[in-house]
Motif scaffolding. Sequence first.
Motif, PDB file in Angstrom:
ATOM      1  N   GLY A 251       0.831  -1.198   0.000  1.00 47.34           N
ATOM      2  CA  GLY A 251       0.000   0.000   0.000  1.00 47.34           C
ATOM      3  C   GLY A 251       0.867   1.251   0.000  1.00 47.34           C
ATOM      4  N   ILE A 252       1.952   1.219  -0.771  1.00 46.94           N
ATOM      5  CA  ILE A 252       2.971   2.276  -0.739  1.00 46.94           C
ATOM      6  C   ILE A 252       2.462   3.627  -1.252  1.00 46.94           C
ATOM      7  CG2 ILE A 252       3.937   1.800  -3.047  1.00 46.94           C
ATOM      8  CD1 ILE A 252       6.752   2.172  -1.734  1.00 46.94           C
ATOM      9  N   GLY A 253       1.355   3.607  -2.024  1.00 46.07           N
ATOM     10  CA  GLY A 253       0.872   4.843  -2.640  1.00 46.07           C
ATOM     11  C   GLY A 253       0.017   5.707  -1.743  1.00 46.07           C
ATOM     12  N   GLY A 254      -0.323   5.225  -0.542  1.00 46.94           N
ATOM     13  CA  GLY A 254      -1.104   6.040   0.383  1.00 46.94           C
ATOM     14  C   GLY A 254      -0.326   7.258   0.838  1.00 46.94           C
ATOM     15  N   ILE A 255      -1.033   8.289   1.252  1.00 45.84           N
ATOM     16  CA  ILE A 255      -0.353   9.545   1.586  1.00 45.84           C
ATOM     17  C   ILE A 255       0.575   9.374   2.789  1.00 45.84           C
ATOM     18  CG2 ILE A 255      -2.222  10.491   3.037  1.00 45.84           C
ATOM     19  CD1 ILE A 255      -0.158  12.498   0.484  1.00 45.84           C
ATOM     20  N   GLY A 256       0.159   8.606   3.786  1.00 45.81           N
ATOM     21  CA  GLY A 256       1.011   8.382   4.954  1.00 45.81           C
ATOM     22  C   GLY A 256       2.121   7.385   4.670  1.00 45.81           C
ATOM     23  N   MET A 257       1.791   6.358   3.910  1.00 48.53           N
ATOM     24  CA  MET A 257       2.781   5.324   3.580  1.00 48.53           C
ATOM     25  C   MET A 257       3.895   5.894   2.699  1.00 48.53           C
ATOM     26  SD  MET A 257       1.928   2.206   4.830  1.00 48.53           S
ATOM     27  CE  MET A 257       2.099   0.792   3.718  1.00 48.53           C
ATOM     28  N   SER A 258       3.527   6.722   1.726  1.00 44.38           N
ATOM     29  CA  SER A 258       4.543   7.267   0.815  1.00 44.38           C
ATOM     30  C   SER A 258       5.512   8.194   1.541  1.00 44.38           C
ATOM     31  CB  SER A 258       3.875   7.983  -0.362  1.00 44.38           C
ATOM     32  OG  SER A 258       3.030   9.018   0.084  1.00 44.38           O
ATOM     33  N   ALA A 259       5.029   8.906   2.586  1.00 43.35           N
ATOM     34  CA  ALA A 259       5.934   9.745   3.385  1.00 43.35           C
ATOM     35  C   ALA A 259       6.966   8.878   4.102  1.00 43.35           C
ATOM     36  CB  ALA A 259       5.136  10.576   4.387  1.00 43.35           C
ATOM     37  N   LEU A 260       6.503   7.750   4.662  1.00 46.25           N
ATOM     38  CA  LEU A 260       7.439   6.821   5.309  1.00 46.25           C
ATOM     39  C   LEU A 260       8.424   6.234   4.302  1.00 46.25           C
ATOM     40  CD1 LEU A 260       5.553   4.589   7.917  1.00 46.25           C
ATOM     41  CD2 LEU A 260       7.500   6.102   8.326  1.00 46.25           C
ATOM     42  N   ALA A 261       7.928   5.928   3.093  1.00 47.68           N
ATOM     43  CA  ALA A 261       8.810   5.387   2.049  1.00 47.68           C
ATOM     44  C   ALA A 261       9.916   6.391   1.712  1.00 47.68           C
ATOM     45  CB  ALA A 261       7.996   5.041   0.805  1.00 47.68           C
ATOM     46  N   ARG A 262       9.533   7.659   1.574  1.00 46.86           N
ATOM     47  CA  ARG A 262      10.540   8.697   1.299  1.00 46.86           C
ATOM     48  C   ARG A 262      11.559   8.777   2.445  1.00 46.86           C
ATOM     49  NH1 ARG A 262       8.021  12.447  -2.796  1.00 46.86           N
ATOM     50  NH2 ARG A 262       5.776  12.418  -2.492  1.00 46.86           N
ATOM     51  N   TYR A 263      11.047   8.704   3.668  1.00 42.97           N
ATOM     52  CA  TYR A 263      11.923   8.791   4.847  1.00 42.97           C
ATOM     53  C   TYR A 263      12.969   7.675   4.835  1.00 42.97           C
ATOM     54  CZ  TYR A 263      13.334   8.112   9.732  1.00 42.97           C
ATOM     55  OH  TYR A 263      14.063   7.915  10.876  1.00 42.97           O
ATOM     56  N   PHE A 264      12.519   6.432   4.641  1.00 41.47           N
ATOM     57  CA  PHE A 264      13.455   5.305   4.680  1.00 41.47           C
ATOM     58  C   PHE A 264      14.434   5.366   3.504  1.00 41.47           C
ATOM     59  CE2 PHE A 264      10.334   3.223   7.587  1.00 41.47           C
ATOM     60  CZ  PHE A 264      11.232   2.976   8.627  1.00 41.47           C
ATOM     61  N   LYS A 265      13.966   5.830   2.369  1.00 47.03           N
ATOM     62  CA  LYS A 265      14.865   6.010   1.221  1.00 47.03           C
ATOM     63  C   LYS A 265      15.939   7.055   1.558  1.00 47.03           C
ATOM     64  CE  LYS A 265      16.033   5.599  -3.208  1.00 47.03           C
ATOM     65  NZ  LYS A 265      16.679   4.367  -3.695  1.00 47.03           N
ATOM     66  N   ASN A 266      15.493   8.150   2.212  1.00 48.83           N
ATOM     67  CA  ASN A 266      16.416   9.239   2.557  1.00 48.83           C
ATOM     68  C   ASN A 266      17.499   8.800   3.535  1.00 48.83           C
ATOM     69  OD1 ASN A 266      14.953  10.951   0.945  1.00 48.83           O
ATOM     70  ND2 ASN A 266      14.000  12.100   2.608  1.00 48.83           N
ATOM     71  N   ILE A 267      17.167   7.846   4.434  1.00 50.80           N
ATOM     72  CA  ILE A 267      18.176   7.426   5.419  1.00 50.80           C
ATOM     73  C   ILE A 267      18.962   6.205   4.946  1.00 50.80           C
ATOM     74  CG2 ILE A 267      16.917   8.451   7.356  1.00 50.80           C
ATOM     75  CD1 ILE A 267      16.088   5.605   8.198  1.00 50.80           C
ATOM     76  N   GLY A 268      18.813   5.862   3.661  1.00 48.02           N
ATOM     77  CA  GLY A 268      19.702   4.873   3.061  1.00 48.02           C
ATOM     78  C   GLY A 268      19.211   3.441   3.036  1.00 48.02           C
ATOM     79  N   LYS A 269      17.934   3.205   3.307  1.00 47.35           N
ATOM     80  CA  LYS A 269      17.402   1.840   3.239  1.00 47.35           C
ATOM     81  C   LYS A 269      17.009   1.503   1.791  1.00 47.35           C
ATOM     82  CE  LYS A 269      17.366   1.728   7.826  1.00 47.35           C
ATOM     83  NZ  LYS A 269      18.437   1.066   8.587  1.00 47.35           N
ATOM     84  N   ASN A 270      17.008   0.198   1.480  1.00 40.92           N
ATOM     85  CA  ASN A 270      16.427  -0.259   0.212  1.00 40.92           C
ATOM     86  C   ASN A 270      14.907  -0.256   0.374  1.00 40.92           C
ATOM     87  OD1 ASN A 270      18.993  -0.898  -0.880  1.00 40.92           O
ATOM     88  ND2 ASN A 270      18.975  -2.830   0.259  1.00 40.92           N
ATOM     89  N   VAL A 271      14.208   0.423  -0.516  1.00 41.41           N
ATOM     90  CA  VAL A 271      12.753   0.562  -0.389  1.00 41.41           C
ATOM     91  C   VAL A 271      12.073   0.055  -1.651  1.00 41.41           C
ATOM     92  CG1 VAL A 271      10.830   2.160  -0.010  1.00 41.41           C
ATOM     93  CG2 VAL A 271      13.012   2.540   1.149  1.00 41.41           C
ATOM     94  N   SER A 272      11.020  -0.744  -1.459  1.00 42.74           N
ATOM     95  CA  SER A 272      10.216  -1.229  -2.577  1.00 42.74           C
ATOM     96  C   SER A 272       8.791  -1.384  -2.068  1.00 42.74           C
ATOM     97  CB  SER A 272      10.755  -2.573  -3.078  1.00 42.74           C
ATOM     98  OG  SER A 272       9.982  -3.052  -4.164  1.00 42.74           O
ATOM     99  N   GLY A 273       7.851  -1.636  -3.007  1.00 46.64           N
ATOM    100  CA  GLY A 273       6.489  -1.789  -2.533  1.00 46.64           C
ATOM    101  C   GLY A 273       5.479  -2.142  -3.593  1.00 46.64           C
ATOM    102  N   TYR A 274       4.279  -2.424  -3.083  1.00 44.10           N
ATOM    103  CA  TYR A 274       3.114  -2.745  -3.911  1.00 44.10           C
ATOM    104  C   TYR A 274       2.039  -1.697  -3.669  1.00 44.10           C
ATOM    105  CZ  TYR A 274      -1.647  -4.541  -4.385  1.00 44.10           C
ATOM    106  OH  TYR A 274      -2.987  -4.648  -4.661  1.00 44.10           O
ATOM    107  N   ASP A 275       1.273  -1.389  -4.713  1.00 40.78           N
ATOM    108  CA  ASP A 275       0.014  -0.672  -4.537  1.00 40.78           C
ATOM    109  C   ASP A 275      -0.979  -1.164  -5.581  1.00 40.78           C
ATOM    110  OD1 ASP A 275      -0.702   1.839  -2.647  1.00 40.78           O
ATOM    111  OD2 ASP A 275      -2.009   1.795  -4.386  1.00 40.78           O
ATOM    112  N   LYS A 276      -2.254  -0.938  -5.277  1.00 40.35           N
ATOM    113  CA  LYS A 276      -3.319  -1.453  -6.138  1.00 40.35           C
ATOM    114  C   LYS A 276      -3.354  -0.727  -7.486  1.00 40.35           C
ATOM    115  CE  LYS A 276      -7.524  -0.704  -4.711  1.00 40.35           C
ATOM    116  NZ  LYS A 276      -8.787  -0.756  -3.936  1.00 40.35           N
ATOM    117  N   THR A 277      -3.139   0.594  -7.454  1.00 39.03           N
ATOM    118  CA  THR A 277      -3.238   1.376  -8.691  1.00 39.03           C
ATOM    119  C   THR A 277      -2.137   2.425  -8.761  1.00 39.03           C
ATOM    120  OG1 THR A 277      -4.818   2.814  -7.553  1.00 39.03           O
ATOM    121  CG2 THR A 277      -5.738   1.158  -9.027  1.00 39.03           C
TER     122      THR A 277
END
Length: 449
Positions: free
Chosen positions: A13-39
């Motif tokens: 559910g990476i495309g949600g407004i709250g989830m995408s903020a967390l995804a950006r955060y983890f990407k910014n601190i150097g983690k490998n980030v990937s995900g699924y979303d419905k659309t």
Amino acid sequence: MNLNQIHNVYFIGIGGIGMSALARYFKNIGKNVSGYDKTPSALTTELIEGGISIHFEDNIDAIPKNFYSENTLVIITPAVPKMHSEWNYFLERDYHVKKRAEVLGIITKDTFCFAVAGTHGKTTTSGILGHILQDSGADVTAFIGGIVENYNSNLIGGGKTITVVEADEFDRSFLHLHPNIACITSMDADHLDIYGTSEAIEESFIEFASTVENKNNLFITKELPIEGVICAVNEEAVYKAFNVRVGDGSYVFDVQTPTEIIKDLHFGLPGRHNLMNALMAIAMANLFGTPTDAIAKAIASFKGIKRRFSYQVKTAAKVYIDDYAHHPTEINAVFQAVRELYPNQKVLAVFQPHLFSRTRDFADDFAKSLSSFDEVVLLDIYPARELPMEGINSQWLMNKITNTNKKLVLKDNLIPVILASDATVIVTIGAGDIGELVPSIKKAIDETL
């Protein structure tokens, strides 16, 4: 759980407004980030452009192979159905699987945390506060439930010692947080599909308030049944906004704090509800020790949140505003702001109800709010995480609206209906996919001018 030992973060559910903020955060601190979303959406496109791999089919084989390891954290959104195969794959193999709120709790535990709670106003208030802190040079990361116009992002800053988070009452998510300073903007009934009664929601907010040990660090509005520091507009309070006037399209106002009067603050967001949001953010920043001149500068430069009274067209002939409002109180706030700014003009409201349960629970209030507008267009209910409910549909809601100038329209036919109206002010309202229609509506209106 130690986030330092996590190398991969996978979002369902990476495309949600709250989830995408967390995804950006983890990407910014150097983690490998990937995900699924419905659309696919504008948010998923931005994440992909930022180097995050995303797929749109619930398919275990689409998960990147390097994410099959014990140092992978899986984050899920409450909107994901229980039978989701990727989610079950990770659960069955004892991966670290956490809700978004739990992860925010882990992040905020080791930081100085500002938490913004309330049925309405969370996103704007946390956006203003995050902007004040970032603009004043604080070491902050702010997780925002909307796109802040100043940053074109739902993540502000990259600091490691201070966090700003929305304390979301949905699913009692805010009880995972560890706030040092907090506010509660409102406590209206909502999410009755989760809570059942308005009393249960109130109890949940009271439990959240109890997580702030020092009540001098908890800011509230006057009517809340909670101990805290009262903020009010044009009423006696510890933090008071007063001498409110309008100049050059902005509010100008003074603020009384416990120690001083801050004079002539300029703030560009319309609507009295936004004055309260600004006051809450000012109070929290002031308590934290942010210099007064830095607060004033940031308040004046704050551009707002996308889909929160967001101007799309603003000419002498036609105004088009888009807003995320999805609760009767929020629709009332939009109407108040429009009427204050455009007192003698005809206003068309296009509303897409969000959730069958919310439409059912607040139908009479929705009807009353919408009936205030000169003309009303209803779209079908956006289901989000829900299945249809017998008898609950937009025609049923339409029948309750007392305004006779009303019609039910399919999304594909919406633009011709808008263009045929003689309203000079158009407002699109709703939390569903109506936001994706906004660029097309704006383009169509622009072409008529």
